[in-house]
Design an enzyme around this catalytic site. Structure first.
Site, PDB file in Angstrom:
ATOM      1  N   SER A  62       0.852  -1.192   0.000  1.00 59.55           N
ATOM      2  CA  SER A  62       0.000   0.000   0.000  1.00 59.55           C
ATOM      3  C   SER A  62       0.881   1.232   0.000  1.00 59.55           C
ATOM      4  O   SER A  62       1.965   1.229   0.597  1.00 59.55           O
ATOM      5  CB  SER A  62      -0.904   0.034   1.239  1.00 59.55           C
ATOM      6  OG  SER A  62      -1.603   1.273   1.309  1.00 59.55           O
ATOM      7  N   TYR A 100      -3.183  -0.198   9.912  1.00 63.98           N
ATOM      8  CA  TYR A 100      -3.020  -0.731   8.554  1.00 63.98           C
ATOM      9  C   TYR A 100      -1.671  -0.314   7.980  1.00 63.98           C
ATOM     10  O   TYR A 100      -0.933  -1.135   7.424  1.00 63.98           O
ATOM     11  CB  TYR A 100      -4.163  -0.212   7.693  1.00 63.98           C
ATOM     12  CG  TYR A 100      -4.111  -0.595   6.234  1.00 63.98           C
ATOM     13  CD1 TYR A 100      -4.597  -1.820   5.798  1.00 63.98           C
ATOM     14  CD2 TYR A 100      -3.610   0.288   5.284  1.00 63.98           C
ATOM     15  CE1 TYR A 100      -4.577  -2.171   4.454  1.00 63.98           C
ATOM     16  CE2 TYR A 100      -3.579  -0.040   3.938  1.00 63.98           C
ATOM     17  CZ  TYR A 100      -4.071  -1.271   3.529  1.00 63.98           C
ATOM     18  OH  TYR A 100      -4.048  -1.601   2.192  1.00 63.98           O
TER      19      TYR A 100
END
Length: 264
Positions: free
Chosen positions: A146, A159
């Site tokens: 990500s 996250y």
């Protein structure tokens, strides 16, 4: 003589997190490109639908239950995949979800859950398929990272920490696997329109987006599509032997701005 033997014609592939979003799109594309695919996710009924569509289009696919936070589930999934398709040549580790929340408002248990899914789960998958790849002296480990791992973003602290740990793990794999014939790569999606996170209550989304604007992390409203990432992941898998994609970051292109009208 070539420096490396080419990829085999048949390359069985595991896709973790294949019931929706990037994983689902990757399953369709890789199957259409001739990869036999073993799809893993918790929502088996959704996998059955995807498998049926792939087979109807002439592809080779199977689907099995997979919970990357459960060691026994990972072992069972990989064993079933090998029995159905043969030894695994490619791993696409993309299982995951997220929950927008500030770290100060999250419990340690919620933080740990993100680590279990995105980091420990990815490690479990890699550990399960690596022995066979090392024995055959070839294989691709492809991890879905990500851009949040590269540039931290408010409301995504757990996250982001998990994905940053994933970057460190992949970097270590690249060093430790050098000379074995096994390649490790990570693909970083920018903002992507999938079900992950976007089904949260509007007030949570609004608070997150407002803070992203404050920190200059929401420059425009365009998002990548899952199919965009599927193309990137498939490109990594199809890269001829002799080179490998270490890291790839894909960002959504901004909308075209109309040129200013000239005044006379």
């Amino acid at each position: 003589m070539p420096r490396f033997d080419p990829h085999p014609d048949r390359r069985p592939t595991i896709i973790a997190g294949a019931s929706s979003g990037i994983g689902e799109a990757t399953a369709y594309l890789m199957a259409s490109r001739g990869f036999p695919v073993a799809l893993g996710a918790r929502r088996v009924e959704k996998l059955d639908e995807i498998v049926a569509r792939i087979r109807a289009d002439g592809g080779e696919a199977v689907g099995f239950h997979l919970d990357v936070t459960d060691p026994d589930s990972v072992k069972s999934f990989v064993a079933q995949s090998v029995d159905a398709l043969g030894e695994i040549e490619v791993l696409v580790a993309g299982a995951g979800d997220t929950n927008f929340a500030k770290l100060a408002e999250s419990s340690t248990e919620e933080f740990e859950q993100q680590l279990q899914i995105h980091l420990v789960g990815a490690n479990r998958l890699a550990t399960a398929v690596l022995p066979g790849m090392l024995e055959r002296r070839r294989g691709d480990l492809i991890f879905v990272g990500s851009d949040v791992a590269l540039r931290q973003r408010p409301h995504m602290g757990a996250y982001g920490a998990a994905k940053a740990g994933l970057v460190a793990m992949v970097n270590n794999l690249q060093m430790e696997l050098e000379g074995t014939g096994v390649r490790a790569s990570i693909v970083h999606p920018g903002p992507t329109k999938t079900g992950m996170g976007w089904s949260l209550p509007p007030e949570k989304l609004e608070a997150a987006i407002n803070d992203w604007v404050k920190w200059g992390q929401a420059r425009h409203g365009y998002f990548l599509r899952a199919a965009d990432l599927a193309r990137a992941i498939t490109f990594v898998a199809e890269t001829p032997r002799g080179g490998f994609i270490a890291q790839m970051e894909l960002q959504p292109e901004a909308p075209i701005v109309d040129a200013p009208t000239e005044r006379h």
